[in-house]
Structures are given as structure tokens and as C-alpha cells.
Design an enzyme around this catalytic site. Structure first.
Site, PDB file in Angstrom:
ATOM      1  N   HIS A  13       0.863  -1.184   0.000  1.00  0.00           N
ATOM      2  CA  HIS A  13       0.000   0.000   0.000  1.00  0.00           C
ATOM      3  C   HIS A  13       0.898   1.231   0.000  1.00  0.00           C
ATOM      4  CE1 HIS A  13      -3.774   2.133   1.824  1.00  0.00           C
ATOM      5  NE2 HIS A  13      -3.073   2.946   1.053  1.00  0.00           N
ATOM      6  N   GLU A  33      -2.651  -1.776  -3.251  1.00  0.00           N
ATOM      7  CA  GLU A  33      -3.838  -1.086  -2.769  1.00  0.00           C
ATOM      8  C   GLU A  33      -3.516   0.374  -2.492  1.00  0.00           C
ATOM      9  OE1 GLU A  33      -4.918  -3.364   0.702  1.00  0.00           O
ATOM     10  OE2 GLU A  33      -3.757  -2.058   2.025  1.00  0.00           O
ATOM     11  N   HIS A  55      -8.249  -6.436   7.203  1.00  0.00           N
ATOM     12  CA  HIS A  55      -8.104  -5.427   8.251  1.00  0.00           C
ATOM     13  C   HIS A  55      -8.404  -6.040   9.613  1.00  0.00           C
ATOM     14  CE1 HIS A  55      -7.140  -1.165   8.914  1.00  0.00           C
ATOM     15  NE2 HIS A  55      -7.761  -1.355  10.060  1.00  0.00           N
TER      16      HIS A  55
END
Length: 237
Positions: A43, A70, A190
Site C-alpha cells: 500500500h 492497494e 483489516h
């Protein structure tokens, strides 16, 4: 089979704290693959406080498993993804200042914007995923926008797991059913951990992929990276 993608951002955070190249992000990613990971997630953020653009370019030709990038679809992020062409891009609604993702997209409000971005990635042959909460409406509009998959934001599940795991997973089961009915692939991520991952998987066994970083890297401090990856893989059986 539900695939395990290891998010290596925390490895980059540790490296950046000291400067230099210890730990070596690319070597850790390749080690994760050799230890059984089915994919690598990064990310990159605008301030490069963990994964850097150079890391993304260095990783792409060396990885043997799926590469997932991401991030928030800023012009710079879109340009990076189109140049690197990972197997999958996951769109998150994070602002540049956020420490970590803390919500899913409002796909109805941002339908036009997401449609344009997803169209660009789909035309480039990159599988697309949109980060959403366990909300049927948001999943439906992700499908309308042209996403191949949705990634369920699982922090609410993780937070409520200890108190009442049946109640915690219930909305995610329903959301997963909606995604399946729309022909969408299904990812999740998450705050999934060795504590709560297996129960989530057992209730939604058609998950395509889980992306796990913080908990996995933290566990590796005690268990070692190879054993940790195998423990997470065992949760997906």
C-alpha cells in the site's frame, strides 16, 4: 481455496525507521512466497512512509505469486499501477494523512469516479477490487461501478469478535452472500488475526483472498516468519 496475501508495509516501516535497507523488503517478500504465501500486498502512500514507489517497481519482476497494490486512486497512484500492472489493484478511500484504512467506500456517492478509475484498470487487464463495509448497498454499487471483486473491511468484525463472535460475523456473512449473488469475487482484510481468522473463514468459505499485514508481521516477531505464515494458512483450512 482462500489465498493468503501478506501485506509487507510494516516491514518497510521498520526499514524506514533506521534508513538503509534492513530489513530488505524485496527479500522478505520473496521469503514470504517461499514460506507459503499466495500473494504479496503493498500500500504505497504519497509520503512513502512505508512502501516506496521504488519498492513497487523492484518487486514486480521478481514475485512469483499474485501482486496486489492497494491505495487511494489519485492520479499518481493510477499512473503507478498502470505502469507496474499488478495482478490486482484494490481501491481504498484513505486520505493521505490516515495511519491506516478505517472505512469502506461510499460507492453510491462515488459511483462516477470509481467507474472511471475501474474502467482504466479493467482495460489494462488488471483485476479490480473495491474496499467496502458489510453493507449490501455499497456492494451493489461496487458491482455497478465495474469492480471484479470487493474486499470486506473486517475491523468491525475483529473488534466485536471476543464479546460475541456469532453476532460479529453475521453482517459479513450476509454481505458475502450479496457479493456472490452479484457475481463478484470476495476478499477480506483489516485486523484479521490468528485469533479470529479461522472462524471468519469457516462462516464464509468461498472467500477468494485475505490480505493480512500488521497482525501477521507482529506474530512473526515471536513465532518467526515461516511458522507464522503456516499458522495463518492453517486458519484457511
Amino acid at each position: 481455496m482462500t489465498r493468503l496475501s501478506v501485506n509487507i508495509n510494516k516491514v518497510a516501516t521498520l526499514r524506514n525507521a533506521r534508513g538503509g535497507n534492513v530489513p530488505d523488503v524485496v527479500k522478505v517478500a520473496l521469503d514470504c512466497e517461499s514460506f507459503g504465501a499466495d500473494g504479496i500486498t503493498v500500500h504505497p502512500r504519497p509520503d512513502e512512509r512505508h512502501i516506496r514507489k521504488s519498492d513497487v517497481y523492484n518487486l514486480r519482476p521478481l514475485l512469483h505469486t499474485e501482486f496486489n497494490i492497494e491505495g487511494y486512486p489519485s492520479p499518481e497512484f493510477i499512473d503507478l499501477v498502470l505502469k507496474v500492472k499488478p495482478h490486482q489493484v484494490t481501491l481504498v478511500p484513505d486520505s493521505p494523512s490516515q495511519l491506516t484504512s478505517n472505512c469502506g467506500w461510499d460507492t453510491k456517492t462515488h459511483l462516477e469516479f470509481l467507474s472511471e478509475v475501474l474502467d482504466a484498470f479493467n482495460n489494462a487487464g488488471i483485476r479490480t477490487s473495491v474496499f467496502v463495509g458489510a453493507d449490501a448497498g455499497m456492494i451493489e454499487y461496487a458491482a455497478k461501478a465495474g469492480a471484479d471483486r470487493v474486499e470486506l473491511y473486517t475491523e468491525p468484525y475483529a473488534s466485536a469478535y471476543t464479546a460475541n463472535r456469532e453476532a460479529a460475523v453475521a453482517p459479513f456473512i450476509e454481505a458475502a452472500k450479496v457479493a456472490r449473488s452479484l457475481g463478484l469475487g470476495l476478499n477480506a482484510g483489516h485486523d484479521l488475526s490468528l485469533v479470529n481468522l479461522n472462524y471468519f473463514y469457516k462462516n464464509i468459505p468461498w472467500l477468494d483472498e485475505v490480505s493480512i499485514g500488521h497482525a501477521l508481521i507482529s506474530d512473526a516477531l515471536y513465532l518467526g516468519l515461516q511458522r507464522t505464515i503456516q499458522e495463518y494458512k492453517n486458519c484457511l483450512k
